[in-house]
Design a protein around this motif. Structure first.
Motif, PDB file in Angstrom:
ATOM      1  N   GLU A  22       0.826  -1.209   0.000  1.00  0.00           N
ATOM      2  CA  GLU A  22       0.000   0.000   0.000  1.00  0.00           C
ATOM      3  C   GLU A  22       0.857   1.254   0.000  1.00  0.00           C
ATOM      4  O   GLU A  22       0.515   2.256  -0.624  1.00  0.00           O
ATOM      5  CB  GLU A  22      -0.929   0.007   1.211  1.00  0.00           C
ATOM      6  N   LYS A  25       1.909   2.338  -3.363  1.00  0.00           N
ATOM      7  CA  LYS A  25       0.866   3.054  -4.101  1.00  0.00           C
ATOM      8  C   LYS A  25       0.589   4.448  -3.515  1.00  0.00           C
ATOM      9  O   LYS A  25       0.559   5.433  -4.239  1.00  0.00           O
ATOM     10  CB  LYS A  25      -0.426   2.229  -4.077  1.00  0.00           C
ATOM     11  N   GLN A  26       0.376   4.477  -2.210  1.00  0.00           N
ATOM     12  CA  GLN A  26      -0.091   5.726  -1.603  1.00  0.00           C
ATOM     13  C   GLN A  26       1.034   6.716  -1.295  1.00  0.00           C
ATOM     14  O   GLN A  26       0.783   7.907  -1.138  1.00  0.00           O
ATOM     15  CB  GLN A  26      -0.861   5.427  -0.311  1.00  0.00           C
ATOM     16  N   PRO A  28       4.332   7.212  -3.025  1.00  0.00           N
ATOM     17  CA  PRO A  28       5.375   6.903  -4.013  1.00  0.00           C
ATOM     18  C   PRO A  28       6.666   7.698  -3.846  1.00  0.00           C
ATOM     19  O   PRO A  28       7.686   7.327  -4.427  1.00  0.00           O
ATOM     20  CB  PRO A  28       4.701   7.227  -5.355  1.00  0.00           C
ATOM     21  N   ASN A  29       6.630   8.764  -3.043  1.00  0.00           N
ATOM     22  CA  ASN A  29       7.853   9.574  -2.868  1.00  0.00           C
ATOM     23  C   ASN A  29       8.681   9.182  -1.653  1.00  0.00           C
ATOM     24  O   ASN A  29       9.709   9.809  -1.369  1.00  0.00           O
ATOM     25  CB  ASN A  29       7.485  11.056  -2.700  1.00  0.00           C
ATOM     26  N   LYS A 106     -16.282   2.728  10.325  1.00  0.00           N
ATOM     27  CA  LYS A 106     -16.755   3.497   9.167  1.00  0.00           C
ATOM     28  C   LYS A 106     -17.557   2.592   8.223  1.00  0.00           C
ATOM     29  O   LYS A 106     -18.555   3.003   7.653  1.00  0.00           O
ATOM     30  CB  LYS A 106     -15.532   4.075   8.446  1.00  0.00           C
ATOM     31  N   SER A 217       0.343   8.582   6.052  1.00  0.00           N
ATOM     32  CA  SER A 217       0.292   9.763   5.183  1.00  0.00           C
ATOM     33  C   SER A 217      -0.271  10.979   5.922  1.00  0.00           C
ATOM     34  O   SER A 217       0.246  12.094   5.819  1.00  0.00           O
ATOM     35  CB  SER A 217      -0.560   9.417   3.946  1.00  0.00           C
ATOM     36  N   THR A 218      -1.318  10.749   6.693  1.00  0.00           N
ATOM     37  CA  THR A 218      -1.908  11.837   7.494  1.00  0.00           C
ATOM     38  C   THR A 218      -0.874  12.454   8.431  1.00  0.00           C
ATOM     39  O   THR A 218      -0.724  13.678   8.502  1.00  0.00           O
ATOM     40  CB  THR A 218      -3.072  11.295   8.359  1.00  0.00           C
ATOM     41  N   ASP A 221       1.902  14.432   6.682  1.00  0.00           N
ATOM     42  CA  ASP A 221       1.451  15.780   6.324  1.00  0.00           C
ATOM     43  C   ASP A 221       1.310  16.663   7.553  1.00  0.00           C
ATOM     44  O   ASP A 221       1.725  17.815   7.553  1.00  0.00           O
ATOM     45  CB  ASP A 221       0.111  15.720   5.584  1.00  0.00           C
ATOM     46  N   THR A 228       8.501  15.583  -0.571  1.00  0.00           N
ATOM     47  CA  THR A 228       7.945  16.136  -1.804  1.00  0.00           C
ATOM     48  C   THR A 228       9.066  16.503  -2.768  1.00  0.00           C
ATOM     49  O   THR A 228       8.842  17.110  -3.800  1.00  0.00           O
ATOM     50  CB  THR A 228       7.130  17.409  -1.500  1.00  0.00           C
TER      51      THR A 228
ATOM     52  N   LEU B  98      -6.484  17.597   1.922  1.00  0.00           N
ATOM     53  CA  LEU B  98      -5.532  16.479   2.019  1.00  0.00           C
ATOM     54  C   LEU B  98      -6.241  15.135   2.176  1.00  0.00           C
ATOM     55  O   LEU B  98      -5.924  14.177   1.468  1.00  0.00           O
ATOM     56  CB  LEU B  98      -4.549  16.710   3.165  1.00  0.00           C
ATOM     57  N   ARG B 102      -5.854  12.086  -0.529  1.00  0.00           N
ATOM     58  CA  ARG B 102      -5.316  10.791  -0.115  1.00  0.00           C
ATOM     59  C   ARG B 102      -6.252   9.649  -0.516  1.00  0.00           C
ATOM     60  O   ARG B 102      -5.823   8.632  -1.041  1.00  0.00           O
ATOM     61  CB  ARG B 102      -5.203  10.781   1.410  1.00  0.00           C
ATOM     62  N   ILE B 105      -6.160   8.925  -4.290  1.00  0.00           N
ATOM     63  CA  ILE B 105      -4.956   8.190  -4.713  1.00  0.00           C
ATOM     64  C   ILE B 105      -5.079   6.718  -4.329  1.00  0.00           C
ATOM     65  O   ILE B 105      -4.694   5.825  -5.078  1.00  0.00           O
ATOM     66  CB  ILE B 105      -3.699   8.825  -4.083  1.00  0.00           C
ATOM     67  N   LYS B 106      -5.675   6.469  -3.176  1.00  0.00           N
ATOM     68  CA  LYS B 106      -5.877   5.090  -2.720  1.00  0.00           C
ATOM     69  C   LYS B 106      -6.880   4.375  -3.647  1.00  0.00           C
ATOM     70  O   LYS B 106      -6.730   3.194  -3.949  1.00  0.00           O
ATOM     71  CB  LYS B 106      -6.403   5.137  -1.286  1.00  0.00           C
ATOM     72  N   ALA B 107      -7.888   5.102  -4.099  1.00  0.00           N
ATOM     73  CA  ALA B 107      -8.994   4.468  -4.844  1.00  0.00           C
ATOM     74  C   ALA B 107      -8.720   4.262  -6.332  1.00  0.00           C
ATOM     75  O   ALA B 107      -9.203   3.312  -6.933  1.00  0.00           O
ATOM     76  CB  ALA B 107     -10.262   5.307  -4.670  1.00  0.00           C
ATOM     77  N   THR B 108      -7.955   5.159  -6.939  1.00  0.00           N
ATOM     78  CA  THR B 108      -7.834   5.120  -8.404  1.00  0.00           C
ATOM     79  C   THR B 108      -7.038   3.920  -8.913  1.00  0.00           C
ATOM     80  O   THR B 108      -6.085   3.468  -8.278  1.00  0.00           O
ATOM     81  CB  THR B 108      -7.197   6.420  -8.943  1.00  0.00           C
ATOM     82  N   HIS B 109      -7.454   3.411 -10.050  1.00  0.00           N
ATOM     83  CA  HIS B 109      -6.671   2.374 -10.727  1.00  0.00           C
ATOM     84  C   HIS B 109      -6.082   2.919 -12.025  1.00  0.00           C
ATOM     85  O   HIS B 109      -5.019   2.514 -12.463  1.00  0.00           O
ATOM     86  CB  HIS B 109      -7.545   1.150 -11.024  1.00  0.00           C
ATOM     87  N   GLU B 133       1.726  16.206  -6.193  1.00  0.00           N
ATOM     88  CA  GLU B 133       2.842  16.024  -5.275  1.00  0.00           C
ATOM     89  C   GLU B 133       2.857  14.593  -4.734  1.00  0.00           C
ATOM     90  O   GLU B 133       3.902  13.957  -4.633  1.00  0.00           O
ATOM     91  CB  GLU B 133       2.649  16.998  -4.111  1.00  0.00           C
ATOM     92  N   LYS B 134       1.674  14.095  -4.386  1.00  0.00           N
ATOM     93  CA  LYS B 134       1.577  12.777  -3.752  1.00  0.00           C
ATOM     94  C   LYS B 134       1.626  11.648  -4.763  1.00  0.00           C
ATOM     95  O   LYS B 134       1.976  10.534  -4.434  1.00  0.00           O
ATOM     96  CB  LYS B 134       0.268  12.657  -2.966  1.00  0.00           C
ATOM     97  N   SER B 135       1.211  11.928  -5.983  1.00  0.00           N
ATOM     98  CA  SER B 135       1.150  10.866  -6.984  1.00  0.00           C
ATOM     99  C   SER B 135       1.491  11.446  -8.352  1.00  0.00           C
ATOM    100  O   SER B 135       0.610  11.803  -9.134  1.00  0.00           O
ATOM    101  CB  SER B 135      -0.260  10.263  -6.992  1.00  0.00           C
ATOM    102  N   PRO B 136       2.797  11.540  -8.622  1.00  0.00           N
ATOM    103  CA  PRO B 136       3.256  12.213  -9.842  1.00  0.00           C
ATOM    104  C   PRO B 136       2.638  11.618 -11.111  1.00  0.00           C
ATOM    105  O   PRO B 136       2.526  12.317 -12.118  1.00  0.00           O
ATOM    106  CB  PRO B 136       4.767  12.013  -9.796  1.00  0.00           C
ATOM    107  N   GLU B 211     -13.848  11.478   4.579  1.00  0.00           N
ATOM    108  CA  GLU B 211     -12.438  11.098   4.750  1.00  0.00           C
ATOM    109  C   GLU B 211     -11.797  11.921   5.854  1.00  0.00           C
ATOM    110  O   GLU B 211     -10.953  11.435   6.594  1.00  0.00           O
ATOM    111  CB  GLU B 211     -11.675  11.294   3.440  1.00  0.00           C
ATOM    112  N   GLU B 215      -9.489  11.190   9.540  1.00  0.00           N
ATOM    113  CA  GLU B 215      -8.216  11.810   9.940  1.00  0.00           C
ATOM    114  C   GLU B 215      -8.344  12.561  11.274  1.00  0.00           C
ATOM    115  O   GLU B 215      -7.390  12.630  12.049  1.00  0.00           O
ATOM    116  CB  GLU B 215      -7.708  12.727   8.827  1.00  0.00           C
TER     117      GLU B 215
END
Lengths: 272, 272
Positions: A22, A25-26, A28-29, A106, A217-218, A221, A228, B98, B102, B105-109, B133-136, B211, B215
């Motif tokens: 994970e 994916k979440q 990458p940097n 949730k 990640s939370t 940040d 970054t 944020l 987040r 980015i977690k959800a997308t394929h 920034e989080k997912s180039p 979301e 957090e």
């Protein structure tokens, strides 16, 4: 603090790789460093004092590698050692039990939440305590599945033996239905298709590790520690106290990364 | 800090109630205080300086109510005022951009992520910046939907007019498909069925507010501020700068709580 410092992940073996997956994916940097105490796996049946001692050994090893944050990517270790380690360290420390519990609350509609984990995790009653505290209405059904970790660690998770063990272990939920099931061990997502098949497609499976990465990640940040500025490829370093061959085999398949080459290290008595 | 102190939520109007709705589920032990600046809604078309000033007025009002944490439950305000307010206050402050990023980015394929929001939010490019920034690898498609907030605030969200406006506004995505769409305005989840219908059932809609509550829970635990000692019913207090009648009508329907009775207050120039 240098944002390029790696995030450290520790686990009793290869289970924490589901958390790393994970993170790939979440986050990458972020540079990643992983330690699996495969030689002493499973932690589940061990007394709490021993798990705490082993977790400290892993923690010290990664502190020497200059990590900026520690993820205890093991439910058994989180249950007994998180509080003490979090209190002691000056870097942020995060475990997997709170994130998994949060996601279950949730997700549930019926308030019937199942938890499966190692003997150690279930015996600690950590999930019950957290879930009950956060959602007094919830009814929690906990089940230790001591046979699951050895199946994964021995790379037998795609065999018919695995299928049979999963089906038998989860029979408990037949008469006590839940709408949400916490995979309260980071090894279990590797068995996810088998577990989903037995539980039925309507039961929502919570991957405590995947949820944990969201919280990592939370916190990155919140404390302005997120990287970054990564200009090159992120670095990934893997250590195991057991067989590097077996570790690499599972890691490559699970993470879909062909270049993984773990290093062997010794911890504890072995070391001297 | 007393754990019984309420968590404060601020929004330009009723939109932040979608965040409160999640808090009712995910944080049943927490006392809640809410302020909607309905009289000056929408914030979307206003200049950034004005939104910052209004957000500070709301913040000061809630600080006087002794909140232990502040949630800027408004994307427009988060985009321009979060950083400054977070830096200034001694209590934790959290925005909605944020967490929404987040989750996307977690959800997308496909890495094709859509963002809809007010003019202010889209103009600020906050989501683009954070997502990139989080997912180039992600491709971000942003769209301002200035007509959505007025539909919700005027309680017309179940009319055929609403349906038509939503369909027309989202036509943009017909030729630029996304697999994940961030509802980058806390008013938008109220239009969720209409948005889902236009986008198709396969597109994952991200509720930035929902979301955010996850957090909030993370930070409450991290800082050991979570209320675990609530013995009576939690308290919920609602303030609006606009019509209490309209506010209560929407709040009762949305939160499924019959006893809501908001109080009117004045902010800014109105006040003197």
């Amino acid at each position: 603090m240098d944002k390029n410092q790696p995030i450290g992940f520790i686990d009793s073996g290869v289970g924490g790789l589901t958390v790393v997956k994970e993170a790939l994916k979440q986050l990458p940097n972020e540079n990643i460093i992983y330690l699996g105490d495969t030689a002493r796996c499973p932690y589940g049946p061990r007394p709490a004092e021993q798990v705490i001692a082993f977790t400290w050994e892993m923690t010290r090893f990664l502190l020497n590698k200059n990590i900026k944050m520690l993820v205890i990517a093991c439910n058994t270790a989180t249950a007994v050692a998180l509080e003490e380690i979090k209190k002691t360290l000056s870097i942020p420390v995060i475990g997997v039990i709170l994130p998994g519990s949060r996601a279950a609350i949730k997700a549930t509609h019926t308030n019937q939440i199942g938890v499966i984990g190692t003997e150690g995790t279930i015996k600690s009653a950590s999930y019950e305590r957290v879930l009950q505290e956060k959602s007094p209405k919830a009814k929690i059904l906990s089940l230790a599945c001591p046979k699951f970790v050895p199946i994964v660690e021995s790379n037998q998770f795609q065999t018919s033996v695995a299928k049979k063990i999963v089906a038998e272990s989860l029979r408990y939920f037949e008469k006590q239905p839940v709408d949400t099931l916490i995979l309260g061990c980071t090894h279990y997502p590797i068995l996810r298709p088998l577990i989903q098949n037995v539980m039925g497609s309507k039961v929502k499976l919570i991957d405590s590790g995947a949820e944990t990465v969201g919280e990592v990640s939370t916190l990155l940040d919140y404390f302005q520690m997120a990287n970054t500025t990564l200009t090159t490829e992120r670095s990934m370093t893997f250590y195991t106290t057991g067989s590097t061959k077996m570790f690499d085999q599972i890691a490559k398949e699970w993470l879909k990364e062909n270049t993984i080459s773990s290093k062997h290290i010794a911890l504890g008595e072995e070391k001297s």
